[in-house]
Design an enzyme around this catalytic site. Structure first.
Site, PDB file in Angstrom:
ATOM      1  N   CYS A   1       0.809  -1.228   0.000  1.00 23.59           N
ATOM      2  CA  CYS A   1       0.000   0.000   0.000  1.00 23.59           C
ATOM      3  C   CYS A   1       0.839   1.273   0.000  1.00 23.59           C
ATOM      4  O   CYS A   1       0.312   2.371  -0.137  1.00 23.59           O
ATOM      5  CB  CYS A   1      -0.952   0.004   1.188  1.00 23.59           C
ATOM      6  SG  CYS A   1      -2.105  -1.380   1.129  1.00 23.59           S
TER       7      CYS A   1
ATOM      8  N   HIS B   1      -9.140   3.822  -1.817  1.00 24.22           N
ATOM      9  CA  HIS B   1      -7.754   3.326  -1.741  1.00 24.22           C
ATOM     10  C   HIS B   1      -7.400   2.474  -2.955  1.00 24.22           C
ATOM     11  O   HIS B   1      -7.388   1.253  -2.897  1.00 24.22           O
ATOM     12  CB  HIS B   1      -7.600   2.530  -0.443  1.00 24.22           C
ATOM     13  CG  HIS B   1      -6.190   2.078  -0.150  1.00 24.22           C
ATOM     14  ND1 HIS B   1      -5.072   2.704  -0.668  1.00 24.22           N
ATOM     15  CD2 HIS B   1      -5.735   1.066   0.630  1.00 24.22           C
ATOM     16  CE1 HIS B   1      -3.983   2.082  -0.227  1.00 24.22           C
ATOM     17  NE2 HIS B   1      -4.346   1.078   0.550  1.00 24.22           N
TER      18      HIS B   1
END
Lengths: 396, 469
Positions: A85, A338
């Site tokens: 991430c 995201h």
């Protein structure tokens, strides 16, 4: 042996971000082209002016060819970056180093992610072949381990903790509601957050960031170049990236109450940038709120709250849009969404807008005494984490 | 006489109990009483065998030269199931481990072969007993495992010694399970009783008479057919023999594990110098006479009745789901990856035996062994440290509603092991118990996932019950 940093050597002269969300009608090629062209437009350069590319994508690409094909690049270097991430920020970091090293004049950092074509709920890891002893837990479950441990360490009752987590979810949704690019543009009530379907531990759906499609990009040049002087550039003041030893799940020394890798990267970035009291010096902080307890713990690891007191500051509204230090004024991962490889550059985009006074009026943060913003991006999970912190400023 | 004696034994009963009344009522059948024992969604004939052997090994001294594994519900037909059991017990490579696919007589035969071979041996049998819904096989089946270890007299205290036995073979065909079908079927029970009981009783009488005074002997019976079992017990009593009843009478039939299970139940309660006749009735009969010895005093506290007392209700619907008899809509998550065979082989002591390690520099425990110590950060030679019998304490825990699971929601915990090191793994057998930091747990060998017909075995922890502080 030291991290020297590249303070004041690299300038961001353009930044872009597509809308995030369930973009069923948009493919990875569309996302890449949109983000790249918008970044060029923002920077006032042509795509052909860009000398090299760093391209981040965790689940949607295989190599630099996925970008060069989309942009029809003629024999330009494209480095594909995949680092969980924190990919978007690692893209930025490597692009910045190339500029600081003098290897290129103009580079692009771009992150593109297309998660919604998989048909799966939540983020899916593509693990290398292994012996089958690795944890099969999903990210929300791994981050949910923070909640009982934090409560126990600081004597915070379950109800108070719930209130603090709900406050974070409501704050980020309220901010996202003011952001035309966000995946979720509706405020949520405490009842909605508390009553949301369970995902893991004490986390419900509204404690989790949205999985989304999207792309973001930035154009970087040397800080002393004419391009930087001619535009209202942002400067990299401090930047740190660390990967921890990953011993947390195997070592009783790790307590699941903090994220030591974050604290280490924050200390280093603040040192490079000369930040002594981030809470009073920063205009805003864009932090990795993948789950509500992550944002809570980050306030302490980023030294924005004292140890054991983030829950109190959160409930007091310190990090609200109108608070002492707005955190995630764009809605954060929580409501902006995201798209993994793009998120770090999306955080940068909000700093770009806010530091230059270009954020939409309804969520513009005005404080002329504060000319720096923080990006915090992480990858992994508590106990085995990578953390990125950068400080960006409007002046050299 | 081979000179081998029983040096330890162990039994394993899963904790789940399905109400027979619920099973029969679901299909509109008549009322039934009691509960059947059911394996967890992460248990099978391999994992249960490992648990029975772990229980037996607690008292065993010598490593076996032979590990014989019997089951009629093999996980694999090609690839040795027993090699996984062998690895879970961290046995030396020189130990011969082999499968014997079959049911009760095969178990008795393996025991007999081991006794005659004269080398230290472990015989373990395990079965997951299924049956078509509404059948007696389903209602009165019992998932279980049991094991005995044998060693030369004098090398370890004897718990029991084999006095002698005899076997008959008869193609009765009262019960059958076609290869590949997976469910047993049966003929009329009265026929089975007619065909099997008289021969079994005659055989028992012959063995009892040959080896001494029948009045000293207790007898137990393993028979897949309920009518045959009741008939044999009745006929035995008529002849003046003493039947040793107890917990085993309510458990149901455990297939390949049944002969060792009834033997274990008897070993749990018999005092030294008593004699036990184990009568197995299936496709003929086997009668074997045992004498209990002083070593029995060191038997494990984990008796069959203690395990039978742990009754955690399992809904019939969950039982059917776990066995794949009730297909449900899968979650929108990818199936777990297939385990890499080379990686599993390289890491076998960790994966199968839960072998941790200790740093030779700083003595910190690493879980599993690392090239660079996680504590002192130095390149280290690691000394293996077995962890499979090490209890631990839950530091934090969670329920993952999203993760792929072979059963219900995945429950996972961070467990700090006694003596150092940490396991982050799934928690099995919580039976609805709400966990908390501080809860004591112990490792247990489980089937974690399956992909492409390849099963992934690894360790979980389960709540530690009845720990003596």
């Amino acid at each position: 042996m030291a991290a020297h940093g590249i303070a004041n050597r690299v300038a961001v002269i353009g930044s872009s971000c597509t809308a995030f969300g369930d973009l069923w009608d948009t493919g990875i090629e569309d996302l890449a082209v949109d983000a790249a062209l918008q970044a060029c437009e923002s920077a006032g350069v042509e795509l052909s002016d860009v000398d090299a590319f760093w391209f981040g994508s965790t689940n949607s690409a295989q190599s630099g060819l996925d970008l060069s094909r989309a942009l029809k690049l003629d024999n330009k270097p494209v480095t594909r970056v995949a680092n969980f991430c924190v990919t978007g920020s690692d893209v930025f970091r490597n692009a910045a180093y190339a500029v600081a090293a003098g290897a290129y004049d103009t580079v692009m950092a771009i992150g593109v992610e297309k998660l919604k074509d998989s048909g799966y709920a939540g983020l899916v890891d593509d693990e290398p072949p292994n012996d089958g002893t690795l944890s099969g837990l999903t990210p929300p479950a791994r981050f949910s381990l923070l909640v009982p441990a934090y409560c126990e360490r600081y004597g915070v009752g379950a109800d108070t903790m719930r209130e603090a987590l709900t406050h974070i979810a409501r704050k980020n949704h309220a901010n996202g509601a003011l952001n035309g690019r966000a995946q979720f543009r509706r405020p949520v009530s405490a009842e909605q957050v508390n009553g949301a379907p369970a995902v893991a531990g004490q986390l419900g759906v509204l404690d989790c960031s949205g999985m989304s499609d999207g792309a973001a990009a930035a154009v970087l040049v040397r800080a002393d170049s004419g391009l930087a002087r001619n535009r209202e550039a942002l400067y990299v003041k401090g930047m740190s990236f660390v990967a921890g030893p990953g011993t947390g799940p195997r070592d009783p020394g790790y307590d699941y109450v903090s994220l030591p890798e974050v604290a280490a990267s924050a200390r280093e970035a603040y040192r490079q940038a000369g930040i002594r009291d981030p809470r009073s010096e920063l205009l805003l902080a864009e932090v990795h709120d993948c789950f509500t307890p992550t944002e809570l713990v980050l306030m302490e690891d980023l030294n924005l709250s004292r140890r054991g007191e983030a829950w109190r500051d959160v409930l007091a509204g310190v990090f609200d849009l109108a608070g002492e230090l707005p955190v995630n004024p764009d809605g954060g991962l929580k409501s902006f969404g995201h798209p993994v490889g793009a998120s770090g550059l999306r955080m940068l985009f909000e700093c770009w807008l806010q530091l230059r006074g270009e954020a939409p009026a309804e969520r513009r943060i005005t404080n002329t005494e504060r000319g720096a913003a923080l990006v915090h991006n992480l990858g992994g999970a508590p106990g085995e984490l990578m953390s990125f912190v950068s400080v960006l400023g409007t002046s050299r | 006489m081979s000179g081998l004696v029983v040096t330890s034994y162990g039994s394993y009963l899963p904790g789940n109990r399905v109400s027979r009344a619920e099973m029969s009522a679901t299909l509109g059948r008549g009322p039934l009483s009691g509960q059947r024992t059911a394996a967890g969604h992460d248990e099978d004939s391999i994992t249960m065998a490992v648990e029975a052997l772990r229980a037996a090994r607690g008292a065993a001294v010598a490593e076996p030269a032979l590990l014989a594994y019997v089951t009629s519900s093999p996980v694999y037909l090609e690839r040795s199931n027993s090699s996984i059991i062998h690895a879970a017990l961290d046995l030396p490579a020189r130990v011969l481990a082999h499968d014997a696919i079959g049911t009760a007589q095969t178990t008795v035969a393996m025991l007999r072969h081991a006794l005659r071979a004269g080398e230290p041996a472990a015989v373990v049998a395990a079965d997951v007993r299924g049956g078509l819904p509404g059948s007696e096989f389903e209602w009165f089946g019992c998932d279980a495992a049991a094991a005995v270890t044998l060693a030369p007299e004098g090398t370890a205290p004897a718990m029991a010694r084999h006095l002698g036995g005899a076997t008959t073979t008869l193609p009765v065909g009262d019960t059958w399970m076609s290869a590949g079908e997976g469910v047993p079927r049966s003929w009329d029970g009265r026929f089975a009783a007619h065909a099997l009981t008289p021969g079994a009783i005659d055989l028992a009488e012959e063995v009892l008479t040959r080896y001494g005074d029948p009045a000293r002997v207790r007898f137990v019976v393993s028979a897949g057919n309920r009518r045959v079992r009741a008939d044999v017990i009745r006929q035995g009593r008529k002849r003046g023999w003493t039947y040793l009843g107890g917990v085993i009478d309510d458990l149901g039939y455990a297939g390949a594990a049944d002969p060792l299970l009834v033997m274990a139940a008897a070993f749990d309660v018999l005092p030294p110098a008593s004699r036990l006749l184990v009568l197995t009735v299936a496709d003929g009969a086997s009668a074997h006479l045992w004498e209990i010895d002083e070593g029995i005093e060191s038997r494990s506290a984990r008796s069959l009745s203690a395990q039978a007392d742990r009754r955690h209700p399992l809904a019939y619907s969950a039982y059917l789901r776990w066995r794949g008899d009730l297909a449900e809509d899968p979650p929108r998550r990818p199936e777990p990856d297939r385990v890499s065979a080379p990686a599993a082989l390289r890491n076998r002591r960790w994966k199968y035996a839960l072998m941790g390690a200790e740093c030779d520099r700083c003595r910190a425990r690493n879980v599993p062994a690392q090239r660079i110590c996680g504590h002192c950060r130095q390149p280290a030679r690691m000394r293996p440290v077995p962890l499979q019998d090490t209890p631990g304490t839950i530091r934090s825990w969670t329920v993952d509603h999203l993760a792929y699971s072979t059963g219900d929601k995945v429950i996972a915990a961070v467990v700090d092991l006694d003596g150092g090191g940490r396991l982050s793994c799934e928690v099995a057998d919580t039976h609805g118990e709400r966990l908390a930091a501080g809860r004591r747990v112990i490792p247990t060998f489980r089937r974690v996932s399956t992909r492409d017909g390849l099963h992934n075995y690894f360790w979980k922890v389960c709540p530690l019950r009845g720990e003596v502080k």
